[in-house]
Design an enzyme around this catalytic site. Sequence first.
Site, PDB file in Angstrom:
ATOM      1  CE  LYS A   1      -2.050  -1.526   3.751  1.00  0.00           C
ATOM      2  NZ  LYS A   1      -1.873  -2.074   4.059  1.00  0.00           N
ATOM      3  CB  THR A   2       3.857   1.945   2.049  1.00  0.00           C
ATOM      4  OG1 THR A   2       2.730   2.526   3.067  1.00  0.00           O
ATOM      5  CG2 THR A   2       4.855   3.324   2.096  1.00  0.00           C
TER       6      THR A   2
ATOM      7  CG  ASP B   1       0.530   3.585   6.700  1.00  0.00           C
ATOM      8  OD1 ASP B   1      -0.470   2.732   6.341  1.00  0.00           O
ATOM      9  OD2 ASP B   1       1.700   3.552   7.226  1.00  0.00           O
TER      10      ASP B   1
ATOM     11  CB  THR C   1      -4.490  -3.243   7.733  1.00  0.00           C
ATOM     12  OG1 THR C   1      -4.255  -2.502   8.807  1.00  0.00           O
ATOM     13  CG2 THR C   1      -2.777  -3.026   7.286  1.00  0.00           C
TER      14      THR C   1
ATOM     15  NE  ARG D   1       5.669  -4.301   5.786  1.00  0.00           N
ATOM     16  CZ  ARG D   1       4.903  -3.066   5.964  1.00  0.00           C
ATOM     17  NH1 ARG D   1       3.785  -4.029   7.339  1.00  0.00           N
ATOM     18  NH2 ARG D   1       4.074  -2.406   5.583  1.00  0.00           N
TER      19      ARG D   1
END
Length: 344
Positions: free
Chosen positions: A68-69, A113, A162, A221
């Site tokens: 997402k980032t 975020d 999320t 990640r």
Amino acid sequence: MAREKVLTTVPDDDDRKKVDAALRPKFLKEVIGQRKVAQRLEIAVKASKKLKEPLGHILFDGPPGLGKTTFATVLPNELGTSIQTTSGPALSKPADLLPFLTNLDEGSVLFIDEIHRMPRVVEEFIYPAMEDFRIDIVLGDGMSARTISMQLKRFTLIGATTRSGMLSGPMRDRFKMHEHLEFYSVEELATIVRINSAKLNTPITDTAAHELAHRSRGTPRVANARLYWARSYATAIHEGSITEEIARAALDMAEVDRDGLDKNDRKYLEVLIDTYLGGPTGVETLGATLNLATDTLTDEIEPYLLREQYIARTRGGRVALPRAYEVLGRKPPRAKPEPPNLFE
């Protein structure tokens, strides 16, 4: 060249974060996986450039670590504009948002975020900024209070969450695009591992990259974390190159098994099966036995176990499924015989 202007409410003095940022793709064509999302974003970016309008507001949702980032930082590069970054928990009151909104350039990006953790009062304050590119500031109290309307430069708000269900309906509706990110395939993760290994100047074999990807839970990640550890292991004990044998030895030392389960995952399953006979058991009971907060169980441990069908959530609590018994080498309990039908 894209001009970058990054503002953040949290100072970034961590070298690890800088390395992570260096590993992120710079443009959409460099993004591995999430191809349908990337294609839709490419269309939106091209339309924005041709129409000479700001990109529509975008909401990215999905489990942690899926990019997402990354998408939020790639889009300003595609548009050739700047980005300001903050997070929902850092915006406790409308005044916290003012520096970001007033310092925006024409067509620039504001990235929030964990936007679902933004207080409702801040949500309501940002509504006119998203729709009409203006904010209303109240000066004074009581009868002497007056409202000043301040015009803003046109911008794009990108939110990452999320838990999109925790956003209010009016907030969700103000996003022009809502993109849900899915888990990655092993092949996509292996490609990411190979690319990032090259960026880290660490030779890696294809089989080693596949081994790391296979144990990475479908999450980039996690794959990067596995790569960092394998790189450290290979540098400290071997010559620095990562082979399949070295990758397996490194992950075995980190107590990550062939199915991607770590020691906390296995401990969870062992307690559920050995202590509570496979359930059903409440998450509070499991948390007390494991000495872990229930939030840790529900947010960090259980999502992967649920997705891979090791456990199930029922009204009575958590229940171990056959795959959990198999991975621990236990025999599943025999099904209880049904009581005889008295009417037969």
